[in-house]
Scaffold this motif. Sequence first.
Motif, short mmCIF file in Angstrom:
data_model
loop_
_atom_site.label_atom_id
_atom_site.label_comp_id
_atom_site.label_asym_id
_atom_site.label_seq_id
_atom_site.Cartn_x
_atom_site.Cartn_y
_atom_site.Cartn_z
N ALA A 91 62.79 -15.17 7.40
CA ALA A 91 61.91 -16.30 7.73
C ALA A 91 60.51 -16.02 7.19
CB ALA A 91 61.84 -16.50 9.24
N VAL A 92 59.69 -17.03 7.23
CA VAL A 92 58.26 -16.82 7.03
C VAL A 92 57.67 -16.52 8.40
CG1 VAL A 92 56.09 -17.81 6.26
CG2 VAL A 92 58.20 -18.37 5.05
N TYR A 93 56.98 -15.41 8.49
CA TYR A 93 56.38 -14.99 9.75
C TYR A 93 54.89 -15.34 9.72
CZ TYR A 93 60.60 -12.57 11.16
OH TYR A 93 61.89 -12.29 11.55
N TYR A 94 54.48 -16.05 10.77
CA TYR A 94 53.10 -16.50 10.88
C TYR A 94 52.40 -15.82 12.05
CZ TYR A 94 54.50 -20.42 7.88
OH TYR A 94 54.97 -21.20 6.85
N CYS A 95 51.18 -15.45 11.81
CA CYS A 95 50.33 -14.92 12.88
C CYS A 95 49.48 -16.06 13.45
CB CYS A 95 49.43 -13.82 12.32
SG CYS A 95 48.27 -13.11 13.50
N ASN A 96 49.27 -15.99 14.73
CA ASN A 96 48.43 -16.98 15.40
C ASN A 96 47.42 -16.27 16.30
OD1 ASN A 96 47.42 -18.88 17.36
ND2 ASN A 96 49.11 -20.24 16.85
N ALA A 97 46.17 -16.51 16.03
CA ALA A 97 45.12 -15.98 16.90
C ALA A 97 44.77 -17.08 17.90
CB ALA A 97 43.90 -15.60 16.08
N ASP A 98 45.02 -16.81 19.16
CA ASP A 98 44.84 -17.76 20.26
C ASP A 98 45.97 -18.78 20.31
OD1 ASP A 98 42.23 -19.96 21.52
OD2 ASP A 98 43.55 -18.57 22.56
N PRO A 99 47.22 -18.33 20.39
CA PRO A 99 48.37 -19.24 20.38
C PRO A 99 48.55 -19.98 21.70
CG PRO A 99 49.12 -17.03 20.82
CD PRO A 99 47.64 -16.92 20.54
N THR A 100 49.16 -21.13 21.60
CA THR A 100 49.61 -21.86 22.79
C THR A 100 50.94 -21.27 23.23
OG1 THR A 100 48.47 -23.91 22.20
CG2 THR A 100 50.39 -24.09 23.66
N ILE A 101 51.01 -20.81 24.46
CA ILE A 101 52.23 -20.19 24.99
C ILE A 101 52.62 -20.94 26.26
CG2 ILE A 101 53.33 -18.08 25.79
CD1 ILE A 101 52.46 -17.88 22.90
N PRO A 102 53.55 -21.88 26.16
CA PRO A 102 53.94 -22.66 27.35
C PRO A 102 54.43 -21.80 28.51
CG PRO A 102 54.75 -23.71 25.36
CD PRO A 102 54.19 -22.37 24.95
N ALA A 103 55.08 -20.71 28.21
CA ALA A 103 55.58 -19.83 29.27
C ALA A 103 54.45 -19.27 30.13
CB ALA A 103 56.40 -18.70 28.68
N TRP A 104 53.27 -19.17 29.55
CA TRP A 104 52.11 -18.70 30.28
C TRP A 104 51.27 -19.85 30.84
CZ3 TRP A 104 50.25 -14.90 25.91
CH2 TRP A 104 51.08 -13.78 25.90
N GLY A 105 51.62 -21.07 30.48
CA GLY A 105 50.76 -22.20 30.81
C GLY A 105 49.43 -22.12 30.11
#
Length: 122
Positions: A91-105
């Motif tokens: 896959a193409v792997y992407y980094c995210n600084a300050d991601p939205t994580i629904p599991a954490w709300g």
Amino acid sequence: QVQVEESGGGLVQPGGSLSLSCTASGMPRSINAMGWFRQTAGKERELVAAITSGDTAVYADSVKDRATISIDNAQSTVYLHMSNLGPEDTAVYYCNADPTIPAWGYFGVDFWGKGTLVTVSS
């Protein structure tokens, strides 16, 4: 200007391992979390793993037993190590600084890197 730069990736043999790193610069505030996502053609981008500045991590079920994410807050750098790779990890792997994580709300700003291709093949 925020910059998110990934490094690592490339061709990996089945059963092998990979190490990715990502550094964010120019962030408007201190980092709360960073994460890795991946995407293949025709599919939605999916979470691989994410970690907070306090070292709380979340992993996708598909990688949780063979992936480790870590963060260096001082360097605004996140690392991902995965082992026992299979073709499904291509896959193409992407980094995210300050991601939205629904599991954490948690709803981040989502600063994305350009991605790095990982190909698992013999």
